[in-house]
Design a protein around this motif. Structure first.
Motif, short mmCIF file in Angstrom:
data_model
loop_
_atom_site.label_atom_id
_atom_site.label_comp_id
_atom_site.label_asym_id
_atom_site.label_seq_id
_atom_site.Cartn_x
_atom_site.Cartn_y
_atom_site.Cartn_z
N TYR A 35 -18.32 21.85 21.85
CA TYR A 35 -18.67 23.02 22.61
C TYR A 35 -17.44 23.93 22.75
O TYR A 35 -16.31 23.48 22.75
CB TYR A 35 -19.10 22.64 24.04
N GLN A 41 -18.42 31.85 31.18
CA GLN A 41 -19.51 31.52 30.27
C GLN A 41 -19.85 30.05 30.41
O GLN A 41 -19.03 29.23 30.79
CB GLN A 41 -19.09 31.77 28.82
N GLY A 42 -21.08 29.73 30.05
CA GLY A 42 -21.45 28.32 29.98
C GLY A 42 -20.91 27.70 28.72
O GLY A 42 -20.20 28.36 27.94
N LEU A 90 -14.42 21.68 24.07
CA LEU A 90 -14.81 20.40 24.65
C LEU A 90 -15.61 19.59 23.63
O LEU A 90 -16.53 20.09 23.00
CB LEU A 90 -15.67 20.61 25.89
N GLY A 105 -14.87 14.78 26.70
CA GLY A 105 -13.43 14.58 26.63
C GLY A 105 -12.74 15.58 27.53
O GLY A 105 -13.37 16.47 28.09
N PRO A 106 -11.40 15.47 27.65
CA PRO A 106 -10.64 16.33 28.57
C PRO A 106 -10.47 17.76 28.09
O PRO A 106 -10.07 18.62 28.86
CB PRO A 106 -9.28 15.64 28.66
N PHE B 33 -30.03 18.24 33.64
CA PHE B 33 -28.79 17.60 34.07
C PHE B 33 -27.99 18.56 34.95
O PHE B 33 -28.03 19.77 34.76
CB PHE B 33 -27.91 17.27 32.86
N TYR B 35 -23.90 18.94 36.08
CA TYR B 35 -22.53 18.50 35.85
C TYR B 35 -21.62 19.23 36.82
O TYR B 35 -21.88 20.38 37.20
CB TYR B 35 -22.08 18.82 34.43
N GLN B 37 -17.64 20.57 37.19
CA GLN B 37 -16.45 20.84 36.38
C GLN B 37 -15.37 21.49 37.23
O GLN B 37 -15.55 22.62 37.70
CB GLN B 37 -16.79 21.73 35.18
N GLU B 41 -10.77 21.22 33.49
CA GLU B 41 -11.09 19.81 33.22
C GLU B 41 -12.44 19.69 32.53
O GLU B 41 -13.17 20.66 32.38
CB GLU B 41 -11.07 19.02 34.53
N ALA B 42 -12.76 18.46 32.15
CA ALA B 42 -14.04 18.20 31.50
C ALA B 42 -15.16 18.15 32.53
O ALA B 42 -14.96 17.74 33.67
CB ALA B 42 -13.98 16.87 30.76
N PRO B 43 -16.36 18.55 32.15
CA PRO B 43 -17.52 18.36 33.03
C PRO B 43 -17.78 16.88 33.25
O PRO B 43 -17.62 16.07 32.32
CB PRO B 43 -18.67 19.00 32.25
N PHE B 45 -20.74 14.12 34.81
CA PHE B 45 -22.17 13.99 35.08
C PHE B 45 -22.42 13.74 36.57
O PHE B 45 -21.76 12.92 37.20
CB PHE B 45 -22.72 12.83 34.25
N TYR B 48 -29.54 13.55 36.88
CA TYR B 48 -30.50 13.74 35.79
C TYR B 48 -31.91 13.67 36.38
O TYR B 48 -32.22 12.74 37.13
CB TYR B 48 -30.31 12.65 34.75
N LEU B 87 -22.68 23.01 36.72
CA LEU B 87 -23.39 23.43 35.52
C LEU B 87 -24.77 22.80 35.47
O LEU B 87 -24.92 21.59 35.61
CB LEU B 87 -22.62 22.99 34.27
N LEU B 102 -28.22 19.74 24.58
CA LEU B 102 -28.37 20.38 25.88
C LEU B 102 -28.09 21.87 25.77
O LEU B 102 -27.26 22.30 24.97
CB LEU B 102 -27.41 19.77 26.90
N PHE B 104 -26.83 24.88 28.28
CA PHE B 104 -26.14 25.01 29.56
C PHE B 104 -26.30 26.40 30.15
O PHE B 104 -26.28 27.41 29.44
CB PHE B 104 -24.64 24.75 29.38
N GLY B 105 -26.43 26.45 31.48
CA GLY B 105 -26.30 27.71 32.19
C GLY B 105 -24.82 28.08 32.28
O GLY B 105 -23.94 27.33 31.85
N ARG B 106 -24.54 29.25 32.87
CA ARG B 106 -23.16 29.73 32.94
C ARG B 106 -22.34 29.04 34.02
O ARG B 106 -21.13 29.22 34.09
CB ARG B 106 -23.15 31.24 33.17
#
Lengths: 113, 114
Positions: A35, A41-42, A90, A105-106, B33, B35, B37, B41-43, B45, B48, B87, B102, B104-106
């Motif tokens: 991604y 933005q998403g 990502l 991942g980070p 889902f 998430y 964030q 950093e990473a999203p 979970f 669900y 998210l 998936l 994703f929304g913004r």
């Protein structure tokens, strides 16, 4: 400890250069995803793969390429053809089945000048 | 196509309750889902939902109405560490895909004030 690793965390490149972002997972997941995230933005899907040696374009594949030679690895190459490569990238993985939860991942923050 | 809509920003105070809404339009809905964030950093979970109703998980709950194309994430007893982007993501089984891709929304940026 199972998880997804991306390296490096920050990457700087000059315009016109190709750059490869690494993504490795030891979760034994079949599916992997890339991604791109821009401010406000998403997440937008670049490429995804369900199985080794197979991958599909996502919504914004132009200027990117991937390979899936091993189950654990899904590297992304940002080519010079990508017009706006500066972004947060990502990588994620999941099983192929319910509930399809993706583990991320980070991330790698790429800056191209 | 897919259209996922959620508010851009929300604010709340510590200890309060906040509800983040998400509406969606998809051709082959197969799960929603949420998430969390944190910046840079990473999203991670959170929840669900695939059937209508409420799923509760500690301070966080998520609700789904498939007929209305609507979900919300409810955060109770807010803490400063809950300041993050939330998210909403929908799995759409379009074109008969068996993959859990998936959309994703913004994201909704939540700021929790002391």
């Amino acid at each position: 400890d199972g998880g997804i690793t991306q390296s490096p965390k920050y990457l700087f490149r000059k315009e016109g250069q190709n750059v490869t972002l690494s993504c490795e997972q030891n979760l034994n997941h079949d599916a992997m995803y890339w991604y791109r995230q821009d401010p406000g933005q998403g997440l937008r899907l670049i490429y995804y793969s369900q199985i080794v040696n197979d991958f599909q374009k996502g919504d914004i594949a132009e200027g990117y390429s991937v390979s899936r030679e091993k189950k654990e690895s899904f590297p992304l190459t940002v080519t010079s053809a990508q017009k706006n490569p500066t972004a947060f990238y990502l990588c994620a993985s999941s099983i192929v089945g319910q509930p399809y939860e993706q583990y991320f991942g980070p991330g790698t923050r790429l800056t191209v000048t | 196509g897919q259209n996922i809509d959620q508010p851009t920003e929300m604010t709340a105070t510590e200890g309060a309750i906040v509800q983040i809404n998400c509406t969606y339009q998809t051709s082959g809905f197969n799960g929603l889902f949420w998430y969390q964030q944190h910046a840079g950093e990473a999203p991670t979970f959170l929840s669900y939902n695939v059937l209508d109703g409420l799923e509760e998980k500690g301070r966080f709950s998520s609700f789904l109405s498939r007929s209305k194309g609507y979900s919300y994430l409810l955060l109770k007893e807010l803490q400063m560490k809950d300041s993050a982007s939330y998210l909403c993501a929908v799995r759409d089984n379009d074109r008969g895909s068996t993959l859990g891709r998936l959309y994703f929304g913004r994201g909704t940026q939540l700021t929790v004030w002391p």
